[in-house]
Design a protein around this motif. Structure first.
Motif, PDB file in Angstrom:
ATOM      1  N   LEU A 187       0.856  -1.260   0.140  1.00 10.66           N
ATOM      2  CA  LEU A 187      -0.214   0.034   0.031  1.00 10.66           C
ATOM      3  C   LEU A 187       0.871   1.144   0.182  1.00 10.66           C
ATOM      4  O   LEU A 187       0.328   2.422   0.019  1.00 10.66           O
ATOM      5  N   ILE A 188       2.291   1.277  -0.209  1.00 10.97           N
ATOM      6  CA  ILE A 188       3.231   2.353  -0.155  1.00 10.97           C
ATOM      7  C   ILE A 188       3.313   2.696  -1.618  1.00 10.97           C
ATOM      8  O   ILE A 188       3.708   1.867  -2.353  1.00 10.97           O
ATOM      9  N   ASP A 189       2.933   3.974  -2.037  1.00 14.77           N
ATOM     10  CA  ASP A 189       3.217   4.366  -3.453  1.00 14.77           C
ATOM     11  C   ASP A 189       4.355   5.032  -3.572  1.00 14.77           C
ATOM     12  O   ASP A 189       5.059   5.042  -4.912  1.00 14.77           O
ATOM     13  N   GLU A 190       4.959   5.535  -2.652  1.00 18.05           N
ATOM     14  CA  GLU A 190       6.176   6.505  -2.713  1.00 18.05           C
ATOM     15  C   GLU A 190       6.963   6.688  -1.339  1.00 18.05           C
ATOM     16  O   GLU A 190       6.183   6.246  -0.159  1.00 18.05           O
ATOM     17  N   ILE A 191       8.417   6.394  -1.357  1.00 17.85           N
ATOM     18  CA  ILE A 191       8.917   6.726  -0.031  1.00 17.85           C
ATOM     19  C   ILE A 191       9.863   7.926  -0.123  1.00 17.85           C
ATOM     20  O   ILE A 191      10.676   8.086  -1.274  1.00 17.85           O
ATOM     21  N   SER A 192       9.712   8.785   0.709  1.00 20.35           N
ATOM     22  CA  SER A 192      10.478   9.930   1.054  1.00 20.35           C
ATOM     23  C   SER A 192      11.525   9.823   2.304  1.00 20.35           C
ATOM     24  O   SER A 192      10.686   9.731   3.263  1.00 20.35           O
ATOM     25  N   VAL A 193      12.694   9.860   2.007  1.00 14.64           N
ATOM     26  CA  VAL A 193      13.827   9.718   3.255  1.00 14.64           C
ATOM     27  C   VAL A 193      14.726  10.806   3.443  1.00 14.64           C
ATOM     28  O   VAL A 193      15.365  10.859   2.323  1.00 14.64           O
ATOM     29  N   ILE A 194      14.540  11.232   4.347  1.00 16.87           N
ATOM     30  CA  ILE A 194      15.867  12.487   4.676  1.00 16.87           C
ATOM     31  C   ILE A 194      16.880  11.552   5.441  1.00 16.87           C
ATOM     32  O   ILE A 194      16.596  11.052   6.506  1.00 16.87           O
ATOM     33  N   VAL A 195      18.119  11.524   4.716  1.00 17.31           N
ATOM     34  CA  VAL A 195      19.188  10.884   5.560  1.00 17.31           C
ATOM     35  C   VAL A 195      19.890  11.573   6.119  1.00 17.31           C
ATOM     36  O   VAL A 195      20.666  12.705   5.569  1.00 17.31           O
ATOM     37  N   TYR A 196      19.788  11.816   7.423  1.00 18.27           N
ATOM     38  CA  TYR A 196      20.418  13.036   8.542  1.00 18.27           C
ATOM     39  C   TYR A 196      22.087  12.272   8.592  1.00 18.27           C
ATOM     40  O   TYR A 196      22.216  11.187   9.071  1.00 18.27           O
ATOM     41  N   PRO A 197      22.961  13.265   8.734  1.00 16.80           N
ATOM     42  CA  PRO A 197      24.526  12.775   8.795  1.00 16.80           C
ATOM     43  C   PRO A 197      24.709  12.677  10.198  1.00 16.80           C
ATOM     44  O   PRO A 197      25.487  13.455  10.886  1.00 16.80           O
ATOM     45  N   GLY A 198      24.262  11.454  10.614  1.00 14.10           N
ATOM     46  CA  GLY A 198      24.606  10.896  12.005  1.00 14.10           C
ATOM     47  C   GLY A 198      24.481   9.517  12.052  1.00 14.10           C
ATOM     48  O   GLY A 198      23.906   8.797  11.414  1.00 14.10           O
ATOM     49  N   LEU A 199      25.039   8.829  13.127  1.00 14.45           N
ATOM     50  CA  LEU A 199      24.831   7.304  13.226  1.00 14.45           C
ATOM     51  C   LEU A 199      24.262   7.120  14.668  1.00 14.45           C
ATOM     52  O   LEU A 199      24.587   7.677  15.543  1.00 14.45           O
ATOM     53  N   ASP A 200      23.620   5.772  14.679  1.00  9.74           N
ATOM     54  CA  ASP A 200      23.124   5.503  15.970  1.00  9.74           C
ATOM     55  C   ASP A 200      24.025   4.015  16.226  1.00  9.74           C
ATOM     56  O   ASP A 200      24.592   3.954  17.196  1.00  9.74           O
ATOM     57  N   ALA A 201      24.313   3.042  15.302  1.00 15.63           N
ATOM     58  CA  ALA A 201      25.035   1.998  15.328  1.00 15.63           C
ATOM     59  C   ALA A 201      24.821   1.006  16.431  1.00 15.63           C
ATOM     60  O   ALA A 201      25.344  -0.101  16.405  1.00 15.63           O
ATOM     61  N   LEU A 202      23.551   1.090  17.240  1.00 19.73           N
ATOM     62  CA  LEU A 202      23.118  -0.100  18.210  1.00 19.73           C
ATOM     63  C   LEU A 202      22.512  -1.263  17.453  1.00 19.73           C
ATOM     64  O   LEU A 202      21.420  -1.008  16.551  1.00 19.73           O
ATOM     65  N   PHE A 203      23.076  -2.396  17.524  1.00 17.72           N
ATOM     66  CA  PHE A 203      22.472  -3.503  17.086  1.00 17.72           C
ATOM     67  C   PHE A 203      20.869  -3.602  17.564  1.00 17.72           C
ATOM     68  O   PHE A 203      20.501  -3.598  18.555  1.00 17.72           O
ATOM     69  N   GLY A 204      20.075  -3.744  16.592  1.00 19.25           N
ATOM     70  CA  GLY A 204      18.622  -3.730  16.786  1.00 19.25           C
ATOM     71  C   GLY A 204      17.910  -2.678  17.003  1.00 19.25           C
ATOM     72  O   GLY A 204      16.444  -2.897  17.151  1.00 19.25           O
ATOM     73  N   SER A 205      18.458  -1.445  16.873  1.00 22.24           N
ATOM     74  CA  SER A 205      17.533  -0.288  17.243  1.00 22.24           C
ATOM     75  C   SER A 205      16.815  -0.152  16.052  1.00 22.24           C
ATOM     76  O   SER A 205      16.963  -0.427  15.213  1.00 22.24           O
ATOM     77  N   ALA A 206      15.466   0.430  16.398  1.00 24.07           N
ATOM     78  CA  ALA A 206      14.320   0.556  15.428  1.00 24.07           C
ATOM     79  C   ALA A 206      14.808   1.348  13.886  1.00 24.07           C
ATOM     80  O   ALA A 206      15.563   2.275  14.003  1.00 24.07           O
ATOM     81  N   ALA A 207      14.402   0.651  13.170  1.00 24.14           N
ATOM     82  CA  ALA A 207      14.470   0.954  11.698  1.00 24.14           C
ATOM     83  C   ALA A 207      13.232   1.631  10.874  1.00 24.14           C
ATOM     84  O   ALA A 207      12.248   1.484  11.524  1.00 24.14           O
ATOM     85  N   ILE A 208      13.482   1.967   9.691  1.00 24.83           N
ATOM     86  CA  ILE A 208      12.414   2.686   8.869  1.00 24.83           C
ATOM     87  C   ILE A 208      11.229   1.743   8.803  1.00 24.83           C
ATOM     88  O   ILE A 208       9.996   1.766   9.050  1.00 24.83           O
ATOM     89  N   PHE A 209      11.769   0.573   8.576  1.00 23.68           N
ATOM     90  CA  PHE A 209      10.726  -0.771   8.295  1.00 23.68           C
ATOM     91  C   PHE A 209      11.392  -1.668   9.123  1.00 23.68           C
ATOM     92  O   PHE A 209      12.440  -2.032   9.149  1.00 23.68           O
ATOM     93  N   GLY A 210      10.302  -2.376   9.903  1.00 20.61           N
ATOM     94  CA  GLY A 210      10.510  -3.581  10.808  1.00 20.61           C
ATOM     95  C   GLY A 210       9.352  -4.534  10.613  1.00 20.61           C
ATOM     96  O   GLY A 210       8.537  -4.723  11.542  1.00 20.61           O
ATOM     97  N   VAL A 211       9.574  -5.538   9.875  1.00 21.14           N
ATOM     98  CA  VAL A 211       8.593  -6.639   9.941  1.00 21.14           C
ATOM     99  C   VAL A 211       9.097  -8.080  10.461  1.00 21.14           C
ATOM    100  O   VAL A 211      10.401  -8.317  10.147  1.00 21.14           O
ATOM    101  N   LYS A 212       8.474  -8.261  11.352  1.00 21.72           N
ATOM    102  CA  LYS A 212       8.615  -9.603  12.078  1.00 21.72           C
ATOM    103  C   LYS A 212       8.490 -10.688  11.122  1.00 21.72           C
ATOM    104  O   LYS A 212       7.360 -11.278  10.876  1.00 21.72           O
ATOM    105  N   ALA A 213       9.581 -11.581  10.812  1.00 22.21           N
ATOM    106  CA  ALA A 213       9.504 -12.557   9.695  1.00 22.21           C
ATOM    107  C   ALA A 213      10.723 -13.384  10.113  1.00 22.21           C
ATOM    108  O   ALA A 213      11.674 -13.289  10.655  1.00 22.21           O
ATOM    109  N   GLN A 214      10.627 -14.540   9.524  1.00 24.74           N
ATOM    110  CA  GLN A 214      11.680 -15.481   9.472  1.00 24.74           C
ATOM    111  C   GLN A 214      12.800 -15.137   8.570  1.00 24.74           C
ATOM    112  O   GLN A 214      12.660 -14.392   7.825  1.00 24.74           O
TER     113      GLN A 214
END
Length: 239
Positions: free
Chosen positions: A179-206
């Motif tokens: 159901l998504i027709d377009e994606i608009s992403v602003i990439v900010y000049p910074g880093l998180d780097a923590l493993f598992g930190s929430a991302a733009i899309f997070g689908v629980k799947a195998q």
């Protein structure tokens, strides 16, 4: 209806600005985000339940609403006093949100997307507060649930374009529903780097599943913004 997923993330795709390192050149996150959002002729935006309760103190989160009996008729959708305002939509299938207002401090009229079996007693409270609501579909897939709600938002509120601005789970639900027709992403000049930190899309799947493989992107535009942030704008073709 057109759904544009509009987000801002760190270079590694993470969502929590409080965790990002600061850039060498100043760049205000809110100014960047809202500046690009205004480029889209949207009639409102969509988030999940948790994002909405975090966004506005007058929209509190409580226990799940009671359910109506399976043989009881479903109530119709309700349109409160919108007064021509844009809409702010929260996906709340369990009826956990208990709004005290029907318009957010930023001016949008509040609309909830509820599960089809939320009880009349909960709906009465929403109507008393002037909060609008529509219902999910009763199918098992994300598309069967979300598509009827989007049609109701278009039919009842004239919403032709909405910005999807949720967390990874709700964004992932729309993605897997196609159901998504377009994606608009602003990439900010910074880093998180923590493993598992929430991302733009997070689908629980195998691990052997590929929940993003059915969305095929084509770059529509790109631009360097203040402080070295980069805006990427894609069309999405869904299988």
């Amino acid at each position: 209806m057109k759904i544009i997923c509009h987000m801002i993330s760190s270079v590694d795709g993470r969502l929590y600005p409080s965790r990002w390192g600061s850039p060498q050149e100043p760049a205000d996150i809110t100014t960047l985000y809202e500046g690009v959002a205004k480029r889209f002729p949207a009639q409102g935006w969509i988030v999940g339940r948790t994002t909405m309760s975090d966004y506005c103190d007058e929209v509190k989160e409580g226990d799940p609403a009671p359910l109506r009996d399976a043989d009881a008729p479903q109530s119709p959708a309700f349109v409160g006093n919108r007064e021509g305002r844009p809409i702010a939509v929260a996906i709340d299938p369990k009826g956990k949100l208990l709004p005290e207002i029907n318009a957010l401090p930023t001016g949008e009229h509040l609309v909830l997307v509820l599960g089809a079996r939320v009880a009349e007693s909960h709906l009465e409270k929403l109507r008393a507060a002037g909060v609008s609501y529509v219902f999910e579909g009763e199918g098992g897939s994300n598309r069967e649930k979300l598509a009827p709600a989007l049609k109701a938002l278009e039919d009842l509120f004239g919403a032709k374009t909405l910005l999807l601005e949720g967390g990874g789970i709700i964004n992932g639900a729309f993605l897997t529903a196609g159901l998504i027709d377009e994606i608009s992403v602003i990439v900010y000049p910074g880093l998180d780097a923590l493993f598992g930190s929430a991302a733009i899309f997070g689908v629980k799947a195998q691990e052997n599943q590929l929940p993003g493989a059915g969305a095929h992107l084509k770059l529509l535009d790109n631009e360097t913004l203040e402080g070295g942030a980069v805006w990427l704008h894609y069309n999405v073709k869904n299988d």
